[in-house]
Structures are given as structure tokens and as C-alpha cells.
Design a protein around this motif. Sequence first.
Motif, PDB file in Angstrom:
ATOM      1  N   UNK A  27     -35.291  -5.446 -14.543  1.00 28.47           N
ATOM      2  CA  UNK A  27     -33.834  -5.548 -14.544  1.00 28.47           C
ATOM      3  C   UNK A  27     -33.210  -4.340 -13.844  1.00 28.47           C
ATOM      4  N   UNK A  28     -33.714  -3.139 -14.157  1.00 27.20           N
ATOM      5  CA  UNK A  28     -33.186  -1.923 -13.535  1.00 27.20           C
ATOM      6  C   UNK A  28     -33.388  -1.957 -12.026  1.00 27.20           C
ATOM      7  N   UNK A  29     -34.570  -2.382 -11.586  1.00 28.72           N
ATOM      8  CA  UNK A  29     -34.857  -2.438 -10.145  1.00 28.72           C
ATOM      9  C   UNK A  29     -33.955  -3.458  -9.445  1.00 28.72           C
ATOM     10  N   UNK A  30     -33.761  -4.594 -10.068  1.00 30.52           N
ATOM     11  CA  UNK A  30     -32.908  -5.646  -9.490  1.00 30.52           C
ATOM     12  C   UNK A  30     -31.458  -5.161  -9.367  1.00 30.52           C
ATOM     13  N   UNK A  31     -30.954  -4.522 -10.411  1.00 30.61           N
ATOM     14  CA  UNK A  31     -29.590  -4.000 -10.376  1.00 30.61           C
ATOM     15  C   UNK A  31     -29.457  -2.853  -9.381  1.00 30.61           C
ATOM     16  N   UNK A  32     -30.497  -2.030  -9.274  1.00 30.99           N
ATOM     17  CA  UNK A  32     -30.487  -0.910  -8.323  1.00 30.99           C
ATOM     18  C   UNK A  32     -30.362  -1.424  -6.892  1.00 30.99           C
ATOM     19  N   UNK A  33     -31.134  -2.455  -6.560  1.00 30.28           N
ATOM     20  CA  UNK A  33     -31.093  -3.017  -5.201  1.00 30.28           C
ATOM     21  C   UNK A  33     -29.756  -3.721  -4.940  1.00 30.28           C
ATOM     22  N   UNK A  34     -29.230  -4.411  -5.952  1.00 31.20           N
ATOM     23  CA  UNK A  34     -27.973  -5.140  -5.771  1.00 31.20           C
ATOM     24  C   UNK A  34     -26.777  -4.195  -5.685  1.00 31.20           C
ATOM     25  N   UNK A  35     -26.872  -3.031  -6.341  1.00 35.34           N
ATOM     26  CA  UNK A  35     -25.755  -2.092  -6.362  1.00 35.34           C
ATOM     27  C   UNK A  35     -25.781  -1.134  -5.178  1.00 35.34           C
ATOM     28  N   UNK A  36     -26.850  -1.142  -4.398  1.00 37.09           N
ATOM     29  CA  UNK A  36     -26.962  -0.216  -3.267  1.00 37.09           C
ATOM     30  C   UNK A  36     -25.841  -0.478  -2.268  1.00 37.09           C
ATOM     31  N   UNK A  37     -25.310   0.589  -1.671  1.00 35.17           N
ATOM     32  CA  UNK A  37     -24.246   0.379  -0.687  1.00 35.17           C
ATOM     33  C   UNK A  37     -24.772  -0.372   0.523  1.00 35.17           C
ATOM     34  N   UNK A  38     -23.921  -1.129   1.189  1.00 32.57           N
ATOM     35  CA  UNK A  38     -24.387  -1.871   2.366  1.00 32.57           C
ATOM     36  C   UNK A  38     -24.791  -0.907   3.478  1.00 32.57           C
ATOM     37  N   UNK A  39     -25.732  -1.291   4.324  1.00 31.07           N
ATOM     38  CA  UNK A  39     -26.164  -0.405   5.410  1.00 31.07           C
ATOM     39  C   UNK A  39     -25.030  -0.170   6.406  1.00 31.07           C
ATOM     40  N   UNK A  40     -25.113   0.951   7.104  1.00 31.75           N
ATOM     41  CA  UNK A  40     -24.084   1.270   8.094  1.00 31.75           C
ATOM     42  C   UNK A  40     -24.091   0.211   9.192  1.00 31.75           C
ATOM     43  N   UNK A  41     -22.903  -0.107   9.696  1.00 31.71           N
ATOM     44  CA  UNK A  41     -22.804  -1.121  10.744  1.00 31.71           C
ATOM     45  C   UNK A  41     -23.388  -0.605  12.042  1.00 31.71           C
ATOM     46  N   UNK A  42     -24.019  -1.467  12.785  1.00 38.92           N
ATOM     47  CA  UNK A  42     -24.622  -1.101  14.062  1.00 38.92           C
ATOM     48  C   UNK A  42     -23.526  -0.921  15.095  1.00 38.92           C
ATOM     49  N   UNK A  43     -23.608   0.170  15.842  1.00 34.57           N
ATOM     50  CA  UNK A  43     -22.656   0.406  16.918  1.00 34.57           C
ATOM     51  C   UNK A  43     -23.246  -0.140  18.206  1.00 34.57           C
ATOM     52  N   UNK A  44     -22.517  -1.032  18.856  1.00 31.08           N
ATOM     53  CA  UNK A  44     -22.998  -1.659  20.081  1.00 31.08           C
ATOM     54  C   UNK A  44     -23.082  -0.616  21.196  1.00 31.08           C
ATOM     55  N   UNK A  45     -24.164  -0.654  21.967  1.00 26.81           N
ATOM     56  CA  UNK A  45     -24.336   0.259  23.097  1.00 26.81           C
ATOM     57  C   UNK A  45     -24.685  -0.539  24.333  1.00 26.81           C
ATOM     58  N   UNK A  46     -24.414   0.029  25.501  1.00 21.71           N
ATOM     59  CA  UNK A  46     -24.767  -0.626  26.759  1.00 21.71           C
ATOM     60  C   UNK A  46     -26.165  -0.193  27.159  1.00 21.71           C
ATOM     61  N   UNK A  47     -26.916  -1.068  27.838  1.00 29.47           N
ATOM     62  CA  UNK A  47     -28.225  -0.643  28.338  1.00 29.47           C
ATOM     63  C   UNK A  47     -28.030   0.393  29.449  1.00 29.47           C
ATOM     64  N   UNK A  48     -28.978   1.310  29.572  1.00 34.18           N
ATOM     65  CA  UNK A  48     -28.881   2.328  30.613  1.00 34.18           C
ATOM     66  C   UNK A  48     -29.082   1.688  31.979  1.00 34.18           C
ATOM     67  N   UNK A  49     -28.644   2.384  33.027  1.00 28.39           N
ATOM     68  CA  UNK A  49     -28.797   1.868  34.385  1.00 28.39           C
ATOM     69  C   UNK A  49     -30.285   1.684  34.710  1.00 28.39           C
ATOM     70  N   UNK A  50     -31.117   2.657  34.301  1.00 29.01           N
ATOM     71  CA  UNK A  50     -32.561   2.568  34.570  1.00 29.01           C
ATOM     72  C   UNK A  50     -33.195   1.348  33.922  1.00 29.01           C
ATOM     73  N   UNK A  51     -32.845   1.087  32.639  1.00 32.75           N
ATOM     74  CA  UNK A  51     -33.439  -0.066  31.956  1.00 32.75           C
ATOM     75  C   UNK A  51     -32.961  -1.368  32.594  1.00 32.75           C
TER      76      UNK A  51
END
Length: 141
Positions: free
Chosen positions: A94-118
Amino acid sequence: MPEDVVVSDRLVIPAGELRERFSRSSGPGGQGVNTADSRVELTLDVAASPSIPEPLRDRIMARLAHRLVGGELTIAASEYRSQLANRRAARERLAQLLREAAAPPPARRRATKPTRGSHERRIAAKKRRGEVKKGRGRFDA
């Protein structure tokens, strides 16, 4: 005897908010399985729990919506022969389940452009692949 469930250093579920039900287990135990009520069902009313802060309750209820029945979360433990060990296992689960459910959401991904070389490498690889495929044409004999 009943212990509080420590989810984190800020969130502790008092034993008084938990309901336990005991029944006969189908697990190991030989003939003792038929007589001892070693299976434990631990129930917590998440929707009405005064020890869970409101914003955390909303997050937990949203993440555990598929496991809640009428706002209640039930955990069953029957892997051990003794009732005490199953009670401890149910509380830990129960503690593990509540711990995972109460965890803050992960940080949002910031979109990046591919480099000129790639970008240039990708285009060059596509051209090479196109040349290979062009070489597979029909032969006129």
C-alpha cells in the motif's frame, strides 16, 4: 498492534483509517491453509482520508482510478504462511502504491531542433540508400 503506513516523510496513513479483512489463503501452508485465516485484505478510503492533503488526493485518485472502487483502494496479500507477515506485506505494498501515485509528474520535455550536422548526415544517408535501391533496377538482356 496495527501499524501506521509511512508513505513518505510528509505523508503517514494512521492505522485507524485502514480496514483489514482476513480470510483463508490459497497459498503455501499445507493442511494449515484450511484452518488459518492468513490472507489479508487491506482497505483505505482514499476519497475520505483526512490524512491525505487535497491536491495530493486528487493526484492519487486520478492515477489509481482503475484500482479504486467507490473511492476505496484494496490490497490483498496471501504470499506468506503467517497472517502477521501478510499484514506487513500488504502495508508495504500500500505504501509503495501510494508513493508512486503521489510522485510529482515528470518535467515536460522541451522541444529542440536537430543540429545542422545531424540533418546533413540524415539527408546523405537517405541519398546513399536511394542510390543502392536505384542499382537494383531491371537488366535488359
